[in-house]
Each structure stands twice: as C-alpha cells, then as structure tokens.
Design a protein around this motif. Structure first.
Motif, mmCIF file in Angstrom:
data_model
loop_
_atom_site.group_PDB
_atom_site.id
_atom_site.type_symbol
_atom_site.label_atom_id
_atom_site.label_comp_id
_atom_site.label_asym_id
_atom_site.label_seq_id
_atom_site.Cartn_x
_atom_site.Cartn_y
_atom_site.Cartn_z
ATOM 1 N N LYS A 133 0.828 -1.209 0.000
ATOM 2 C CA LYS A 133 0.000 0.000 0.000
ATOM 3 C C LYS A 133 0.867 1.265 0.000
ATOM 4 O O LYS A 133 0.545 2.258 -0.672
ATOM 5 C CB LYS A 133 -0.941 0.000 1.207
ATOM 6 N N VAL A 134 1.972 1.241 0.753
ATOM 7 C CA VAL A 134 2.878 2.387 0.760
ATOM 8 C C VAL A 134 3.477 2.609 -0.622
ATOM 9 O O VAL A 134 3.578 3.744 -1.107
ATOM 10 C CB VAL A 134 3.989 2.195 1.812
ATOM 11 N N ILE A 135 3.873 1.528 -1.273
ATOM 12 C CA ILE A 135 4.453 1.652 -2.617
ATOM 13 C C ILE A 135 3.444 2.265 -3.580
ATOM 14 O O ILE A 135 3.748 3.229 -4.299
ATOM 15 C CB ILE A 135 4.919 0.270 -3.120
ATOM 16 N N ARG A 136 2.240 1.725 -3.613
ATOM 17 C CA ARG A 136 1.236 2.223 -4.555
ATOM 18 C C ARG A 136 0.887 3.679 -4.266
ATOM 19 O O ARG A 136 0.832 4.507 -5.185
ATOM 20 C CB ARG A 136 -0.025 1.359 -4.476
ATOM 21 N N ASN A 137 0.648 4.017 -3.006
ATOM 22 C CA ASN A 137 0.231 5.377 -2.670
ATOM 23 C C ASN A 137 1.362 6.380 -2.827
ATOM 24 O O ASN A 137 1.121 7.551 -3.133
ATOM 25 C CB ASN A 137 -0.324 5.412 -1.248
ATOM 26 N N SER A 138 2.605 5.954 -2.629
ATOM 27 C CA SER A 138 3.746 6.850 -2.846
ATOM 28 C C SER A 138 3.805 7.292 -4.296
ATOM 29 O O SER A 138 3.963 8.490 -4.593
ATOM 30 C CB SER A 138 5.053 6.152 -2.456
ATOM 31 N N PHE A 139 3.677 6.353 -5.202
ATOM 32 C CA PHE A 139 3.769 6.711 -6.621
ATOM 33 C C PHE A 139 2.523 7.451 -7.099
ATOM 34 O O PHE A 139 2.586 8.199 -8.081
ATOM 35 C CB PHE A 139 4.057 5.464 -7.458
ATOM 36 N N VAL A 153 13.244 8.270 -6.216
ATOM 37 C CA VAL A 153 12.875 7.148 -5.354
ATOM 38 C C VAL A 153 13.910 6.042 -5.509
ATOM 39 O O VAL A 153 14.270 5.659 -6.623
ATOM 40 C CB VAL A 153 11.482 6.600 -5.718
ATOM 41 N N SER A 154 14.402 5.549 -4.396
ATOM 42 C CA SER A 154 15.317 4.414 -4.417
ATOM 43 C C SER A 154 14.912 3.433 -3.323
ATOM 44 O O SER A 154 14.255 3.803 -2.347
ATOM 45 C CB SER A 154 16.770 4.847 -4.227
ATOM 46 N N CYS A 155 15.314 2.195 -3.484
ATOM 47 C CA CYS A 155 14.910 1.133 -2.563
ATOM 48 C C CYS A 155 16.134 0.373 -2.067
ATOM 49 O O CYS A 155 16.991 -0.037 -2.859
ATOM 50 C CB CYS A 155 13.960 0.170 -3.287
ATOM 51 N N CYS A 156 16.222 0.210 -0.750
ATOM 52 C CA CYS A 156 17.204 -0.664 -0.119
ATOM 53 C C CYS A 156 16.440 -1.758 0.617
ATOM 54 O O CYS A 156 15.359 -1.525 1.141
ATOM 55 C CB CYS A 156 18.089 0.101 0.875
ATOM 56 N N TYR A 157 17.038 -2.930 0.668
ATOM 57 C CA TYR A 157 16.351 -4.062 1.290
ATOM 58 C C TYR A 157 17.412 -4.893 2.014
ATOM 59 O O TYR A 157 18.267 -5.507 1.377
ATOM 60 C CB TYR A 157 15.661 -4.886 0.201
ATOM 61 N N LEU A 158 17.356 -4.877 3.339
ATOM 62 C CA LEU A 158 18.384 -5.583 4.092
ATOM 63 C C LEU A 158 17.775 -6.440 5.189
ATOM 64 O O LEU A 158 16.638 -6.229 5.601
ATOM 65 C CB LEU A 158 19.403 -4.601 4.686
ATOM 66 N N HIS A 196 23.308 -1.424 -1.117
ATOM 67 C CA HIS A 196 22.942 -1.078 -2.486
ATOM 68 C C HIS A 196 21.584 -0.395 -2.505
ATOM 69 O O HIS A 196 20.641 -0.840 -1.843
ATOM 70 C CB HIS A 196 22.886 -2.338 -3.358
ATOM 71 N N ALA A 197 21.473 0.698 -3.248
ATOM 72 C CA ALA A 197 20.212 1.419 -3.417
ATOM 73 C C ALA A 197 19.794 1.327 -4.879
ATOM 74 O O ALA A 197 20.506 1.800 -5.767
ATOM 75 C CB ALA A 197 20.363 2.875 -2.995
ATOM 76 N N SER A 202 9.066 3.551 -11.028
ATOM 77 C CA SER A 202 7.647 3.202 -11.062
ATOM 78 C C SER A 202 7.369 2.213 -9.938
ATOM 79 O O SER A 202 8.287 1.607 -9.368
ATOM 80 C CB SER A 202 7.265 2.583 -12.407
ATOM 81 N N GLU A 203 6.099 2.032 -9.640
ATOM 82 C CA GLU A 203 5.741 1.064 -8.601
ATOM 83 C C GLU A 203 6.077 -0.348 -9.040
ATOM 84 O O GLU A 203 6.418 -1.202 -8.211
ATOM 85 C CB GLU A 203 4.268 1.180 -8.223
ATOM 86 N N GLU A 204 6.013 -0.607 -10.367
ATOM 87 C CA GLU A 204 6.367 -1.941 -10.850
ATOM 88 C C GLU A 204 7.830 -2.259 -10.554
ATOM 89 O O GLU A 204 8.163 -3.390 -10.161
ATOM 90 C CB GLU A 204 6.103 -2.041 -12.354
ATOM 91 N N GLU A 205 8.709 -1.262 -10.709
ATOM 92 C CA GLU A 205 10.124 -1.501 -10.433
ATOM 93 C C GLU A 205 10.369 -1.724 -8.948
ATOM 94 O O GLU A 205 11.207 -2.557 -8.558
ATOM 95 C CB GLU A 205 10.958 -0.317 -10.932
ATOM 96 N N MET A 206 9.628 -1.034 -8.097
ATOM 97 C CA MET A 206 9.810 -1.237 -6.662
ATOM 98 C C MET A 206 9.226 -2.573 -6.223
ATOM 99 O O MET A 206 9.781 -3.250 -5.354
ATOM 100 C CB MET A 206 9.192 -0.083 -5.877
ATOM 101 N N PHE A 207 8.110 -2.978 -6.812
ATOM 102 C CA PHE A 207 7.572 -4.296 -6.505
ATOM 103 C C PHE A 207 8.538 -5.406 -6.952
ATOM 104 O O PHE A 207 8.624 -6.458 -6.329
ATOM 105 C CB PHE A 207 6.209 -4.493 -7.173
ATOM 106 N N ARG A 208 9.286 -5.134 -8.022
ATOM 107 C CA ARG A 208 10.288 -6.107 -8.462
ATOM 108 C C ARG A 208 11.394 -6.243 -7.413
ATOM 109 O O ARG A 208 11.872 -7.348 -7.136
ATOM 110 C CB ARG A 208 10.883 -5.688 -9.797
#
Length: 213
Positions: A133-139, A153-158, A196-197, A202-208
């Motif tokens: 929901k955060v991803i969709r509403n952010s975009f 927008v960048s994404c880190c995942y640790l 790594h960031a 797009s939301e599709e890239e963040m969902f990936r």
C-alpha cells in the motif's frame, strides 16, 4: 526533519494535510490481535484477549490491562490498520519528514501478514499489507505532484540477523568488497554504509525489488 517554514511551503504546494506537532511524542504504538489459527483450535486453544477499542486497551485474562495508541481486534482488515497507522506517516514523508514502521512480535504473531511482504497479491485485495500500500500510494502522490516537485525514489532491502547484515538486493555481496555496516554520521543520524540502493521509476520496479528481496 525540515524546518517548519519549509514544511508549510511544501504542504501548501502539495495541498496535503500538514503534520502538526500537537502530539507529545513522535512514536505511536498499535497492538493488533491475530485470530486463532486452525492449529490453535485443533489443540483446543481459546482466546484470553479482550480488546477495548474506545479505551485503546488490551486485557489479558481478567486483570492485566495494557494501553496503546491504537488497538485492533481479530477481525480488523488490512486497510483499517494502514489507514490508522501509516497513511498519515506517508503524508508526512511527502512533506519532508522521515518515518519508520516497525512490526514487532514473536514468531507466528502476524508480522509478515500485516506488513504484506510474504506473498504477492493484487491491488485492492483484502490481504494487501502495509508495504504494498505504501508503494502504490507513494507513486500516486508522485504522479499527482510531479509537475511541481522533482522526486527521486530508491529502494534498499536488508536483513539483520544475529548482528549479521545481508543486502537482500545483492545476496552475493558487493563486487567492490565493501562491508555493510551501521554507523552514526557527524549529525548523529544512523546510516547503513555499503548498502545497495536501487533507483525505482515506477511502482512496478519497486515491486520487483520487493520480489527479488
């Protein structure tokens, strides 16, 4: 956080509800009670939790009461949890404030379900958790206001486990050999160096990224 003057300027430009400093603390705690699972009922378990939503209290047994900022019964839907706990935080982020959502609880208490990181569900599904929901509403915010403000927008995942830090977007480690470490900068902020960031347009890239992690 940004200065009050800059916050007001952004709030006026974005036409969003401004986050005020009326609350005595910047930390709020919500308690969500999960329903009994089939394995619980198979073992003849019964619930000993009573939720008093008007008083924001959870009572264990008959005497032990615990107060929270928000409480959610076993039948609370994912949207209610998001609207009550996270929606205003996202508005604040769009005004320049930092925000953190932390799910805490023992194994099997429903953290992954609430956060929505355990499985992929479609938009509008009742099972969709906080992170999607955060991803969709952010975009959606970005799409509405991109003509006036430049967003990056960048994404880190640790993962932190037993004091070991793993970059979930680069599970094989960095090619340059840099070690991931949590450090404090000169301003007193906490930074994760070496992580790594991934830039997301797009939301599709963040969902990936969420799926890859």
């Amino acid at each position: 956080p940004t200065s009050p003057a800059l916050q007001r300027s952004w709030a006026d430009q974005l036409q969003m509800p401004q986050v005020t400093g009326a609350e005595e603390t910047n930390v709020r705690v919500a308690a969500r009670v999960r329903p009994l699972l089939p394995r619980d009922t198979a073992q003849n378990c019964c619930s000993c939790i009573t939720v008093h939503q008007k008083a924001n209290q959870v009572v264990v047994g008959t005497k032990r009461a615990f107060a929270f900022d928000l409480v959610y019964e076993t039948d609370a839907c994912q949207s209610a949890v998001y609207d009550g706990c996270v929606s205003q935080l996202l508005d604040g982020c769009m005004q320049g404030y930092n925000a953190t959502v932390l799910a805490y609880g023992q194994t099997g208490s429903g953290k992954t379900h609430t956060m929505g990181t355990g499985q992929s569900v479609g938009e509008g599904s009742e099972e969709e958790g906080i992170v999607p929901k955060v991803i969709r509403n952010s975009f959606r915010h970005i799409e509405v206001h991109k003509e006036n403000i430049d967003f990056k927008v960048s994404c880190c995942y640790l993962e932190i486990y037993n004091e070991d830090i793993r970059d979930l977007l680069q599970p094989g480690g960095r090619q340059d050999g840099q070690v991931i470490a949590i450090r404090e900068d000169a301003a007193g902020g906490i930074k994760v160096s070496g992580i790594h960031a991934e830039t997301c347009g797009s939301e599709e890239e963040m969902f990936r990224c969420l799926s890859d992690g």
